[in-house]
Scaffold this motif. Structure first.
Motif, short mmCIF file in Angstrom:
data_model
loop_
_atom_site.label_atom_id
_atom_site.label_comp_id
_atom_site.label_asym_id
_atom_site.label_seq_id
_atom_site.Cartn_x
_atom_site.Cartn_y
_atom_site.Cartn_z
N ARG A 1 0.72 -1.14 0.03
CA ARG A 1 0.10 -0.03 -0.01
C ARG A 1 0.82 1.24 0.08
O ARG A 1 0.58 2.23 -0.63
N ASN A 2 1.92 1.19 0.66
CA ASN A 2 2.83 2.38 1.04
C ASN A 2 4.35 1.94 0.46
O ASN A 2 4.78 1.20 0.99
N SER A 3 4.86 2.84 -0.62
CA SER A 3 5.99 2.64 -0.91
C SER A 3 7.07 2.52 0.04
O SER A 3 8.07 1.97 0.01
N SER A 4 6.81 3.36 1.26
CA SER A 4 7.74 3.58 2.30
C SER A 4 7.96 2.20 3.17
O SER A 4 8.89 2.14 3.92
N ASP A 5 6.89 1.21 2.90
CA ASP A 5 7.00 0.01 3.52
C ASP A 5 8.18 -1.02 2.88
O ASP A 5 8.37 -2.21 3.41
N VAL A 6 8.55 -0.72 1.60
CA VAL A 6 9.45 -1.60 1.12
C VAL A 6 10.54 -1.68 2.01
O VAL A 6 11.56 -2.75 2.23
N PRO A 7 11.36 -0.40 2.43
CA PRO A 7 12.66 -0.60 3.30
C PRO A 7 12.48 -1.61 4.56
O PRO A 7 13.32 -2.52 4.54
N PRO A 8 11.38 -1.73 5.17
CA PRO A 8 11.24 -2.69 6.29
C PRO A 8 10.81 -4.17 5.67
O PRO A 8 11.21 -5.03 6.17
N GLY A 9 10.19 -4.09 4.52
CA GLY A 9 9.51 -5.31 4.26
C GLY A 9 10.50 -6.28 3.57
O GLY A 9 10.47 -7.45 3.78
N PHE A 10 11.26 -5.77 2.53
CA PHE A 10 12.47 -6.60 2.00
C PHE A 10 13.36 -7.25 3.09
O PHE A 10 13.89 -8.32 2.88
N PRO A 11 13.93 -6.55 3.85
CA PRO A 11 14.89 -6.90 4.84
C PRO A 11 14.56 -8.08 5.57
O PRO A 11 15.07 -8.88 6.26
N HIS A 12 13.04 -7.82 5.95
CA HIS A 12 12.46 -8.88 6.76
C HIS A 12 12.52 -10.21 5.90
O HIS A 12 12.82 -11.53 6.61
N LEU A 13 12.23 -10.36 4.69
CA LEU A 13 12.33 -11.61 3.97
C LEU A 13 13.93 -11.98 4.00
O LEU A 13 14.29 -13.28 3.98
N ALA B 1 16.06 -11.57 6.24
CA ALA B 1 16.42 -12.17 7.49
C ALA B 1 15.80 -13.51 7.70
O ALA B 1 16.40 -14.26 8.50
N LEU B 2 14.76 -13.72 7.15
CA LEU B 2 14.22 -14.83 7.03
C LEU B 2 14.97 -16.18 6.11
O LEU B 2 14.88 -17.37 6.02
N GLY B 3 16.07 -15.47 5.40
CA GLY B 3 16.84 -16.08 4.45
C GLY B 3 16.16 -16.55 2.97
O GLY B 3 16.49 -17.63 2.24
N LEU B 4 14.90 -15.69 2.73
CA LEU B 4 14.06 -15.92 1.72
C LEU B 4 14.53 -15.08 0.44
O LEU B 4 13.91 -15.32 -0.75
N ALA B 5 15.24 -14.09 0.78
CA ALA B 5 15.61 -12.94 -0.26
C ALA B 5 17.20 -13.00 -0.01
O ALA B 5 17.73 -12.70 1.00
N GLU B 6 17.72 -11.86 -1.01
CA GLU B 6 19.00 -11.46 -0.97
C GLU B 6 19.20 -10.35 -1.88
O GLU B 6 18.61 -10.24 -2.88
#
Length: 73
Positions: A54-66, A68-73
């Motif tokens: 919904r908010n592009s400002s949520d990308v910076p915390p959202g991508f690092p969350h993935l 941290a789970l080892g699902l993205a790099e």
């Protein structure tokens, strides 16, 4: 996802609480991201994954969350 298989070209990712189409950043809701990525790896390994938030400002915390789970790099 299983039915679409390799025909699944891209997936819009968002977190939710299971109530509405929230478009929250990963980590803000109740989605089991490990299960989602496991299913994608099995069914549609070449699908492009897009954060649809919904908010592009949520990308910076959202991508690092993935990450941290080892699902993205």
């Amino acid at each position: 996802m299983r039915t679409a298989g390799t025909r699944l070209a891209h997936v819009h990712l968002q977190d939710t609480d299971g109530y509405a189409d929230r478009h929250w950043a990963p980590g803000k809701g109740t989605v089991n991201w490990q299960a989602v990525f496991e299913a994608l790896t099995k069914s549609a390994p070449d699908a492009r994954l897009v954060l649809e938030l919904r908010n592009s400002s949520d990308v910076p915390p959202g991508f690092p969350h993935l990450c941290a789970l080892g699902l993205a790099e």
